[in-house]
Design a protein around this motif. Structure first.
Motif, PDB file in Angstrom:
ATOM      1  N   GLU A 165      -5.172   0.235  -6.160  1.00 13.18           N
ATOM      2  CA  GLU A 165      -3.858   0.631  -6.695  1.00 13.18           C
ATOM      3  C   GLU A 165      -3.808   2.109  -7.025  1.00 13.18           C
ATOM      4  N   HIS A 190      -1.728 -11.131  -3.627  1.00 11.16           N
ATOM      5  CA  HIS A 190      -0.567 -10.542  -2.946  1.00 11.16           C
ATOM      6  C   HIS A 190      -0.514  -9.039  -3.206  1.00 11.16           C
ATOM      7  N   GLU A 191      -0.626  -8.694  -4.492  1.00 12.35           N
ATOM      8  CA  GLU A 191      -0.568  -7.277  -4.883  1.00 12.35           C
ATOM      9  C   GLU A 191      -1.718  -6.506  -4.240  1.00 12.35           C
ATOM     10  N   LYS A 194      -1.174  -5.833  -0.627  1.00 11.76           N
ATOM     11  CA  LYS A 194      -0.161  -4.789  -0.441  1.00 11.76           C
ATOM     12  C   LYS A 194      -0.786  -3.414  -0.635  1.00 11.76           C
ATOM     13  N   SER A 195      -1.651  -3.311  -1.632  1.00 14.11           N
ATOM     14  CA  SER A 195      -2.308  -2.016  -1.863  1.00 14.11           C
ATOM     15  C   SER A 195      -3.184  -1.644  -0.674  1.00 14.11           C
ATOM     16  N   ALA A 197      -2.814  -2.539   2.339  1.00 11.76           N
ATOM     17  CA  ALA A 197      -1.921  -2.186   3.446  1.00 11.76           C
ATOM     18  C   ALA A 197      -1.437  -0.750   3.293  1.00 11.76           C
ATOM     19  N   ASP A 198      -1.097  -0.393   2.058  1.00 15.09           N
ATOM     20  CA  ASP A 198      -0.615   0.974   1.822  1.00 15.09           C
ATOM     21  C   ASP A 198      -1.704   2.010   2.089  1.00 15.09           C
ATOM     22  N   VAL A 251       1.019 -12.608   4.043  1.00 13.94           N
ATOM     23  CA  VAL A 251       1.307 -11.447   3.196  1.00 13.94           C
ATOM     24  C   VAL A 251       1.243 -10.161   4.021  1.00 13.94           C
ATOM     25  N   GLN A 254       4.198  -9.327   6.110  1.00 17.23           N
ATOM     26  CA  GLN A 254       5.358  -8.831   5.352  1.00 17.23           C
ATOM     27  C   GLN A 254       5.286  -7.332   5.107  1.00 17.23           C
ATOM     28  N   VAL A 255       4.047  -6.805   5.129  1.00 13.83           N
ATOM     29  CA  VAL A 255       3.929  -5.375   4.814  1.00 13.83           C
ATOM     30  C   VAL A 255       3.524  -4.555   6.044  1.00 13.83           C
ATOM     31  N   LYS A 299      -2.445  -1.794  11.337  1.00 10.80           N
ATOM     32  CA  LYS A 299      -1.156  -1.344  10.809  1.00 10.80           C
ATOM     33  C   LYS A 299      -0.316  -0.837  11.965  1.00 10.80           C
TER      34      LYS A 299
END
Ligand SMILES: Cc1cc2nc3c(=O)[nH]c(=O)nc-3n(C[C@H](O)[C@H](O)[C@H](O)COP(=O)(O)OP(=O)(O)OC[C@H]3O[C@@H](n4cnc5c(N)ncnc54)[C@H](O)[C@@H]3O)c2cc1C
Lengths: 300, 494
Positions: A165, A190-191, A194-195, A197-198, A251, A254-255, A299
């Motif tokens: 994060e 999930h969170e 997402k991190s 992925a970012d 998940v 979605q990202v 990605k």
């Protein structure tokens, strides 16, 4: 066994007045943030690993299966990396490349004592290992210093006590993001995903390994190693937190990541080695990934 | 219990900054990833394998030898003789030498490929013969006889070629290893990397130290690896011989005093490796070349050990013969009058004339030499960041001609494991992932092989009639079982 506290004391008292990595170490202890500011970090879990951190690099210690798993994991990452970056090269030529990750930025999230980070760095990557546990980071740094190639900068390797994060906040991105045996320990996967992925740059690769939430996963990764064989400290794993590959896929999609591979990895206790196993075994679909598995996503 | 890692960590913390300073400022310590001590055939072929593989292109390699490697590299092959030291190379090892480029640099006209071996027993009287590949093309023979120096110079030329393309290997020659110390033995060091002190006052610090420094390995000594084994109380008497005709067959004959082996070289030359009990060796070593040749011919043909003993009894300590008796006449008379039935007395001939060895007519001047024979094995082939290959790890009786072949197999195995480690980003000096695996793969197999050769030695020197009969029976049986023979041929176990 030296008790944890004693170890930390030795650890700290001996680093006083030393230059080089002392500031980072001190930072790691003063930097402790309010747990709530990290959605995906489970602090009990961080502690669980820290308690054992001094034995990280002991190949016969509680992390024995991790040690023996590392070569297979690297093999897997190497192979997926080839499909992505060296498509035209023959397998034979690629297998002779000692530095396939050269020129690539890599982050190893939840690096622990640095097993995977060191390997990826030796393979040419500019590796950043991050871990929420200051003790793990201390161990990883200390181990790194035992190898002159890391000290001399022949290989590029750095560790910081941080989280996925936080790196996202800092807007860092990487060509390869790895996170092995971590997702089953986080509070909110999930969170966490997402991190990760970012952190992956466009066209980049994300590789994770974890344990499937299946009967076999429970048996092979919790019951047997923790209770029967006593090779992994009891309570290391919490079955309820295991994640299935399709849950990860959902998940990630979605990202903006596409899952490109799921491969099982099986422990062979007699030789203490691991074997990569394709998803489907004969007519049984998904048979290979009933326990530990590796999952890769690109990605877009 | 405090783990070793904790101790080293503790030490690391205490000494790190000091070490870091000395690490970069000390100019006479050089750092390498792999340091090979001993540039014999095992060590130099190992370096060729590392240098010819792209996987090791980022690996810093040094080769240290106390002798002059340049001199060997510049070897000018004589046109009228062969060296007295030769090795039989199995075809598997020959393929390896081809793959790493060494075979291209070997003088082929001096190499004898052969597939035919005739084994006889002075007491058992049976003949065993191998001929797996009649009419095989060159390159498909089960064994090759090469002069050590030919192979050695081939390795060293290959190293120069590799370095000409891209400097990959540092060669330190004419400089001895004086001592080796390891971090873990010294409070002053933060890592367990071996430090090699050289006789010119410089030092090398290395991630992995490979000891290929022969039977009296200094690396093994400093690694505190124990050696066990025994002396055979025998000498290997070697010589370069000349037959009365061109020959491509190898002959091995078991005598109660040790096996005599004659291996074919091109143009009718041959190499003799005659293992003999020390007292026999001492008797024969002063014989004139002329009489020695006669004794070799007799040893190949006599069918009674007492006849052979009688010939030996004629030799005086200074090498002259009692009453100036002619060994040749004496032995031929005995062969003609031999009453003992055997498959190959002169009247019957070697049961098949094709299997009878040609006569030796000459010996290359100055080529007679003796080596004490020993069996040595180490407790293990590794210690922290140290591996042993070749004679440094093990030596065996030359009766099977396997010493160097075992060493080359060590090299092949180690290079493969190291390559895998590099490919997977593993520290190539790691005990768990690399060295223990090498040891597991080689130790048992070498020990079993050594044990087998050792047993063979005991069986074939026996004069006990039960054993000699069994031996004859065994050889007869072997002739009927091509599969076992094939195995022996594959391993050039003759
Ligand atoms: C009579 C006889 C017949 C044989 N026949 C055969 C055969 O037919 N087939 C076969 O396969 N094998 C045979 N062998 C065995 C074979 O010759 C050996 O196994 C082989 O030569 C060993 O090679 P090596 O490279 O391991 O060691 P070596 O050839 O002993 O090389 C060791 C090297 O280390 C160097 N060195 C030593 N100490 C130091 C130091 N302190 N510092 C630096 N450098 C050092 C030396 O200069 C040397 O170059 C035979 C042996 C004998 C005695």
């Amino acid at each position: 066994m030296i008790k944890n506290t004693t170890f930390s004391k030795i650890f700290l008292s001996n680093t006083k007045n030393k230059t080089c990595y002392q500031p980072a170490l001190l930072r790691s202890f003063s930097d402790q943030k309010d747990p709530k500011s990290y959605s995906s970090i489970n602090h009990e879990e961080v502690l669980k690993f820290s308690e054992n951190s001094q034995s990280w690099w002991d190949p016969k210690g509680p992390f024995m299966p991790l040690h023996s798993m590392n070569p297979s994991r690297v093999e897997y990452i190497r192979n997926i990396w080839k499909n992505l970056k060296y498509k035209t090269l023959s397998d034979q030529d690629y297998n002779k490349n000692p530095a396939p990750f050269s020129g690539s930025k890599i982050v190893d999230v939840g690096c622990g004592g640095g097993l995977l980070s060191e390997s990826l760095s030796r393979l040419g990557g500019q590796v950043l290992g991050v871990d929420a546990s200051p003790e793990n980071i201390g161990i990883a740094r200390a181990h790194m210093l035992l190898d002159p190639s890391f000290v001399d900068g022949v290989f590029s390797l750095d560790y910081i006590e941080s989280t996925a994060e936080k790196l996202v906040e800092e807007k860092k991105t990487f060509d390869l993001v790895t996170s092995v045996e971590v997702i089953e320990h986080v509070e909110n996967y999930h969170e966490f995903l997402k991190s990760l992925a970012d952190l992956t740059s466009p066209g980049g690769l994300l590789v994770m390994s974890t344990i499937n939430r299946t009967i076999l996963g429970r048996l092979l990764c919790v019951a047997i190693p923790e209770y029967l064989l006593n090779v992994v400290p009891r309570g290391t794993h919490d079955y309820e937190k295991f994640v299935k590959p399709e849950e990860i896929s959902r998940v990630l999609e979605q990202v903006g990541l596409k899952v490109v591979d799921v491969t099982g990895i099986w422990y062979k206790p007699i030789s203490n080695t691991w074997k990569l196993q394709h998803r489907n075994v004969g007519p049984f679909s998904d048979a290979g990934i009933q326990s530990n598995y590796l999952i890769s996503a690109v990605k877009l | 219990m405090i783990s070793r890692f904790q101790i080293s960590l503790f030490r690391a913390r205490n000494t790190f900054s000091r070490q870091l300073a000395s690490y970069s400022s000390t100019t006479n310590i050089k750092n390498y990833d792999i340091t090979v001590v001993g540039g014999g055939i095992a060590g130099s072929s190992l370096v060729c394998a590392l240098g010819s593989s792209a996987l090791f292109r980022n690996t810093k390699i040094a080769l240290v030898d106390s002798g002059s490697l340049t001199k060997i590299s510049n070897w000018d092959p004589p046109t009228d003789s062969f060296s007295n030291r030769t090795v039989q190379i199995t075809s598997a090892n020959q393929s390896f030498l081809s793959d790493i480029g060494v075979w291209d640099n070997v003088y082929k006209e001096r190499v004898q490929p052969y597939s035919k071996v005739v084994l006889t027993d002075m007491l058992g009287g049976e003949i065993l013969h191998f001929n797996t590949n009649p009419g095989a093309e060159f390159g498909k023979f089960p064994a090759y006889l090469v002069e050590n120096v030919n192979l050695h110079q081939g390795c060293l030329k290959t190293i120069s070629e590799i370095n000409k393309k891209e400097k990959r290997i540092d060669i330190v020659e004419g400089i001895k290893v004086d001592s080796i110390k390891q971090g873990s033995q010294e409070a002053d060091n933060f890592s367990d990397y071996p430090i090699i002190n050289l006789s010119d006052g410089t030092a090398i610090k290395t991630r992995l130290l490979i000891g290929s420094d022969g039977m009296n390995s200094i690396v093994k000594k400093f690694a505190n690896i124990d050696t066990y084994g025994h002396d055979y109380n025998q000498f290997g008497s070697v010589a370069n011989l000349c037959f009365d005709r061109v020959n491509e067959t190898a002959y091995q004959r078991f005598l109660p005093t040790g096996p005599i082996v004659i291996l074919p070289l091109p143009n009718g030359f041959a190499n003799l490796v005659w293992s003999m009990d020390t007292d026999v060796y001492n008797k024969t070593k002063n014989l004139s070349d002329e009489n020695f040749v006669k004794l070799v011919n007799a040893a190949l043909r006599l069918t009674s050990f007492s006849d052979f003993e009688y010939l030996l009894s004629l030799i005086l300590p200074d090498g002259s013969l009692k009453n100036n008796i002619d060994i040749l006449e004496e032995s031929e008379w005995r062969i003609r009058n031999s009453t003992e039935s055997s498959g190959f007395n002169e009247s019957k001939g070697y049961s098949n004339p094709e299997l009878s060895p040609p006569k030796i007519i000459q010996i290359t001047k100055g080529s007679r030499q003796g080596f004490p024979l020993k069996l040595r094995n180490s407790d293990k082939y590794y210690s922290d960041r140290i591996a042993l290959v070749g004679d440094a790890a093990h030596t065996m009786h030359p009766l099977a001609g396997q010493g160097l072949n075992a060493g080359l197999t060590d090299v092949i195995t180690l290079v493969e494991i190291l390559g895998n480690a590099v490919r997977l980003g593993i520290d190539i000096g790691s005990t768990e992932n690399v060295l223990a695996e090498y040891n597991n793969k080689r130790y048992l197999s070498n020990t079993a092989f050594q044990g087998g050769v050792d047993k063979l030695w005991h069986i074939f020197r026996s004069k006990n009639p039960i054993i000699t009969t069994a031996r004859g029976f065994g050889m007869k049986t072997l002739n009927q079982f091509p599969i076992i023979k094939e195995f022996m041929v594959k391993n050039a176990m003759f």
